[in-house]
Write a protein that holds these residues in place. Structure first.
Motif, PDB file in Angstrom:
ATOM      1  N   UNK B 373     101.025  41.416  23.085  1.00 45.84           N
ATOM      2  CA  UNK B 373     101.180  42.634  22.456  1.00 45.84           C
ATOM      3  C   UNK B 373      99.677  43.327  21.947  1.00 45.84           C
ATOM      4  N   UNK B 374      98.758  42.424  21.884  1.00 41.71           N
ATOM      5  CA  UNK B 374      97.370  43.215  21.599  1.00 41.71           C
ATOM      6  C   UNK B 374      97.078  43.910  22.755  1.00 41.71           C
ATOM      7  N   UNK B 375      97.353  43.397  24.046  1.00 43.28           N
ATOM      8  CA  UNK B 375      96.968  43.951  25.178  1.00 43.28           C
ATOM      9  C   UNK B 375      97.676  45.458  25.257  1.00 43.28           C
ATOM     10  N   UNK B 376      98.932  45.525  24.907  1.00 43.20           N
ATOM     11  CA  UNK B 376      99.732  46.695  24.653  1.00 43.20           C
ATOM     12  C   UNK B 376      99.069  47.781  23.615  1.00 43.20           C
ATOM     13  N   UNK B 377      98.319  47.276  22.789  1.00 43.25           N
ATOM     14  CA  UNK B 377      97.684  47.983  21.696  1.00 43.25           C
ATOM     15  C   UNK B 377      96.667  48.984  22.249  1.00 43.25           C
ATOM     16  N   UNK B 378      95.714  47.769  23.023  1.00 43.38           N
ATOM     17  CA  UNK B 378      94.434  48.337  23.675  1.00 43.38           C
ATOM     18  C   UNK B 378      94.823  49.308  24.607  1.00 43.38           C
ATOM     19  N   UNK B 379      95.751  49.315  25.378  1.00 43.89           N
ATOM     20  CA  UNK B 379      96.196  49.987  26.543  1.00 43.89           C
ATOM     21  C   UNK B 379      96.509  51.425  25.964  1.00 43.89           C
ATOM     22  N   UNK B 380      97.768  51.331  25.213  1.00 41.48           N
ATOM     23  CA  UNK B 380      98.509  52.413  25.042  1.00 41.48           C
ATOM     24  C   UNK B 380      97.904  53.033  23.377  1.00 41.48           C
ATOM     25  N   UNK B 381      96.993  52.651  23.033  1.00 40.58           N
ATOM     26  CA  UNK B 381      96.560  53.166  21.666  1.00 40.58           C
ATOM     27  C   UNK B 381      94.918  53.561  22.070  1.00 40.58           C
ATOM     28  N   UNK B 382      94.695  54.057  23.229  1.00 41.93           N
ATOM     29  CA  UNK B 382      93.339  53.893  23.616  1.00 41.93           C
ATOM     30  C   UNK B 382      92.885  55.407  23.545  1.00 41.93           C
ATOM     31  N   UNK B 383      91.994  55.992  23.514  1.00 39.04           N
ATOM     32  CA  UNK B 383      91.742  57.758  23.406  1.00 39.04           C
ATOM     33  C   UNK B 383      92.317  58.209  24.767  1.00 39.04           C
ATOM     34  N   UNK B 384      91.912  57.669  25.942  1.00 41.54           N
ATOM     35  CA  UNK B 384      92.633  58.343  27.020  1.00 41.54           C
ATOM     36  C   UNK B 384      94.160  58.281  27.113  1.00 41.54           C
TER      37      UNK B 384
END
Lengths: 338, 530
Positions: B373-384
């Protein structure tokens, strides 16, 4: 109608099995039985013809069309082939009628039932494979293969799981349907009775190669190899020793060696080639006696190998019999164990 | 066109499994000073990390032992002996799986002091014992009784039992490993027990604590260290999964077997009855009764329990958490369909082309849910990612993110189950369809699909239940916060047990009733297809 022409076909399966190279011609409308022991490559040959395996090399022509020539490979569904798998491979979730209508979506239910009637399954039109007997399932597999109006019908051990009366019945049915539709038929089997019943021509395979081919009567009476004689004709083979002067010594006496073959030889004994005779040349011990209709068949051990001979019903295991050879000896190339 | 499902499934794996985990992995080497292995070089250097990992492993081993004891005992007694009502009890073995572990913990914590290591191991063992029970029962059902009888005739009863043990070992081991994997990455229950006075922490708790502190000035190492520390954990799980898959691949449980002969329990028949009852009571009875008591007002010391309180609790649950319930069920249903849609093409590739896909697809289970789930946050809550949302609309805060996270998390269940089914369908059955000239779409809809439908249904039901009880992912992803199970876990902190009890019962009812009713409606039809 289509002929089959195979040239220098080779194939390799996972596990290292190699087929070929082999060549084969099947005339239009012919019925060919491919006979061989388990694992000799019969099914692989059939699957290559159907396009279910991709050969490594060679060419396959069906009718006037090259379906495989090393570069191009025609899809299985475009080869106009009907295939009956060994265990029927029916679709477990479909009824008999649904099987036929899946193959030919344009056909009506009535047409499908009419096809089922041809194989005596009209009463089972709405039944699923799990509720069919072995013979019924095999007939459904057959009629499914025919539903696409194929020009060539390939059968993989179609009768192996059936009892004897059902085998004869289904063999007759297949012949009748092939004749009606003028189809070319190729059936592979490890059962010589099935091969002789189904094929007008016989091809014998061993270790991925064709070792005999011809009319069944010819292969039965004049086998070219000891393996063919044993596998097709149920022959026994006895060891022989080559003499220095071109002769060979057998349990039945000394004979002239065939000049055309330099390698090892075996004396091949077909049923009926030997008889119990007081003045015979070989003596052996009876190891088993099986009663037959008007006589008994004894299995006799000679030089560590066994032969079968008709004998008196009073013969008992342990008796010694003297055997004589009828006609000229069949000295054929010995089997080479690979 | 016919490649579309496969392409979508592969794209899903790349985007929602490989990418989040890849990003996490990248972050361990991409620090403020650029590329480096400082986080890796200090792997397990922190004594706190080491202690947490030690607790996690010890807890996982202990609770797996409990799960095996309970689950194997239940399956053996109900499928192998002449226990009274075995036919009724056997299928109930899966029922405790519908109960979220947090509810089991809340139920027991209400009755006894559950803050210690042993109670924690017991609770997790109880929660995950259905994996062992279900797979052991499957193994026992699949053994041909004639195999057992031939060993019995040849070498006696003991040898026959030994042979039977060998035959079902793969299934038991698979169940035990699933229990181990889920316990070792469990975050919700240990965290709940901390509230109840537990003073030791597991690895998953550590990861989550670091994650929560990220906004208050943690360093790159603080974030990277637990990810790196997960490596030994992941390695253990991957090895365990590999072993489980190999065991399953070598198990000879095939065909249409004759049932095993039943063992006579004699005068122990009714005594043995206590074991399945204990299994069901612990996994299902206690949580249901405690939640029922909560709903009736047992925690309110000023008012006596009454049916009126029950009525009020349920009304409050509908009013205050009706939307949560609708959200949770909708997400679970979508997850069920999504998992089947993604798993089916991957399972076909795994079964017909390369088994590597089986191994790749178990990766989401090898990673603790909290880390995924943390991986999801890092991926899909990034600036890009946010820039992309300007065009596509917000994905990060939508329930769609929760659904894809759940599908990714439960992917191993879908792919492994369906690939086993595809493997059992003889290739000739598919080749016969290919030879008859029908196109790939017709074959997919008329041949492949129906043959897999019963298994797809099972996968869907399992995904539905697992999605209802998933807490760790729902805690980390903001979009998953409305999940009922998350709301229930908050009751510990904020009170409201009466409404919480009613809500828990509603959740359990959904988890049990939806699959049961659907099976009653379609079960016979599906069975006739299989």
């Amino acid at each position: 109608m289509s002929s089959i022409q195979v040239r220098d076909l080779t194939a390799e399966l996972p596990g290292g099995f190699r087929l070929g190279p082999l060549s084969l011609d099947v005339a239009v409308g012919a019925r060919v039985a491919v006979l061989g022991p388990s694992g000799c490559g019969k099914t692989t040959l059939l699957r290559c013809l159907a396009g279910l395996e991709t050969p490594r090399g060679g060419t396959i022509r069906i009718g006037d069309r090259a379906v495989f020539d090393g570069r191009e490979r025609v899809r299985p569904s475009e080869r106009k082939i009907g295939f009956v798998f060994q265990d029927a491979a029916l679709w477990p979730h479909m009824t008999a009628v649904e099987h036929l209508r899946f193959v030919d979506p344009a056909s009506s239910r009535d047409a499908a039932i009419e096809m089922l009637r041809r194989v005596g399954l009209e009463a089972h039109a709405d039944r699923r494979p799990a509720t069919l007997s072995g013979g019924e399932a095999q007939r459904l597999a057959l009629v499914r293969a025919l539903a696409g109006a194929p020009e060539v019908l390939l059968l993989d051990e179609p009768l192996s799981s059936l009892d004897v009366p059902l085998r004869d019945e289904l063999a007759l049915l297949i012949h009748r349907l092939c004749e009606e539709r003028s189809m070319t038929l190729m059936v592979v089997t490890h059962d010589r009775q099935e091969a002789l019943t189904m094929g007008d021509e016989l091809v014998v395979m061993r270790a991925g190669r064709i070792v005999e081919a011809g009319l069944p009567a010819r292969v039965l009476r004049e086998p070219a190899t000891a393996f063919g004689a044993k596998f097709v004709g149920g022959a026994s083979a006895l060891p022989v020793e080559r003499g220095s002067n071109g002769s060979v010594s057998t349990p039945f006496g000394v004979f002239e060696a065939p000049s055309r073959h330099e390698g090892g030889l075996e004396l091949v004994v077909l049923p009926g080639d030997i008889v119990v005779a007081d003045d015979g040349g070989a003596t052996g011990r009876v190891v088993r006696v099986v009663p037959a209709v008007d006589r008994a068949i004894a299995t006799v051990e000679i030089d560590g190998r066994t032969v079968q001979v008709a004998c008196a019903e009073s013969t008992l295991p342990g008796d010694r019999l003297t055997l004589g050879l009828c006609g000229a000896p069949r000295l054929l190339p010995a089997e080479e164990i690979e | 066109m016919h490649q579309l499902p496969r392409t979508v499934a592969i794209a899903f794996y790349a985007l929602f499994v490989a990418l989040p985990l890849g990003v996490l992995l990248w972050e361990t080497v991409d620090g403020p000073e650029g590329f480096g292995f400082s986080a890796w070089s200090s792997i397990l250097a922190d004594p706190v990390d080491r202690a947490q990992l030690g607790y996690s492993l010890a807890l996982a081993v202990s609770s797996t032992a409990v799960a095996v004891l309970l689950g194997f005992g239940f399956a053996w007694l109900t499928f192998r002996t002449d226990l009274p009502c075995a036919g009724l009890l056997g299928p109930l073995g899966i029922a405790p799986l519908a109960v979220p572990p947090i509810l089991v913990a809340m139920g027991f914590a209400d009755l006894v002091d559950a803050a210690g290591f042993v109670p924690c191991a017991l609770l997790l063992g109880i929660s995950y014992s259905p994996f062992v029970a279900v797979l052991t029962a499957r193994g026992l059902r699949s053994v041909d009784g004639r195999t057992y009888e031939s060993a019995w005739l040849a070498r006696g009863r003991f040898a026959a039992e030994r042979m039977l043990a060998r035959l079902v070992a793969a299934e038991v081991a698979a169940g035990a490993l699933l229990a181990f994997i889920f316990t070792i990455s469990e975050h919700g229950v240990p965290e709940f027990l901390t509230v109840k006075g537990k003073n030791w922490h597991t690895y998953a708790e550590g990861v989550f604590a670091n994650w929560q502190r990220r906004a208050t000035g943690v360093t790159h190492e603080d974030i990277a260290a637990p990810i790196v520390a997960a490596v030994p954990l992941v390695a253990v799980i991957v090895v365990a999964l590999f072993v489980a898959l190999r065991l399953r691949a070598h198990s000879n449980l095939r065909g249409d077997p004759r049932p095993l002969p039943l063992r006579r329990l004699g005068r122990w028949r009714f005594v043995a009855f206590a074991w399945p009852l204990l299994y069901l009571a612990a996994g299902l009875g206690v949580p249901v009764v405690v939640m029922g008591l909560w709903a009736a007002g047992s925690t309110d010391l000023t008012e006596p329990m009454s049916l009126e309180v029950v009525r009020q609790s349920f009304r409050a649950a509908f009013e205050e958490a009706g939307d949560n319930m609708a959200f949770t069920v909708a997400v679970a249903v979508t997850t069920a369909f999504g998992l089947v849609a993604v798993s089916a093409p991957l399972a076909r590739i795994a079964a017909r082309r390369t088994q590597l896909v089986d191994y790749l697809c178990v990766v989401p289970l090898a990673v603790p849910a909290i880390l995924l789930a943390i991986g999801f946050v890092r991926c899909f809550n990034s600036v890009s990612a946010v820039r992309v949302y300007d065009v596509t609309g917000d994905f990060y805060d939508s329930p769609a993110l929760v659904v894809v996270a759940y599908v990714a998390r439960f992917l191993p269940f879908g792919v492994l189950t369906l690939s086993n089914v595809v493997r059992r369908v003889p290739t000739e059955v598919e080749e016969a369809a290919e030879l008859c000239g029908r196109g790939p779409v017709a074959r997919a809809l008329r041949i492949h699909g129906p043959l897999m439908l019963p298994a797809m249904w099972s996968v869907g039901c399992l995904a539905f239940v697992l999605a209802l009880r998933e807490l760790d992912v729902a805690v980390v992803l903001p979009a998953g916060n409305p999940a009922v199970v998350r709301k229930l876990s908050n009751i510990v902190h904020f009170g409201g047990e009466d409404m919480g009890g009613a809500l828990a019962l509603l959740l359990l009812a959904s988890a049990i009733l939806v699959p049961v009713v659907s099976v009653l409606i379609t079960g016979k039809k599906l069975r006739s297809l299989s």
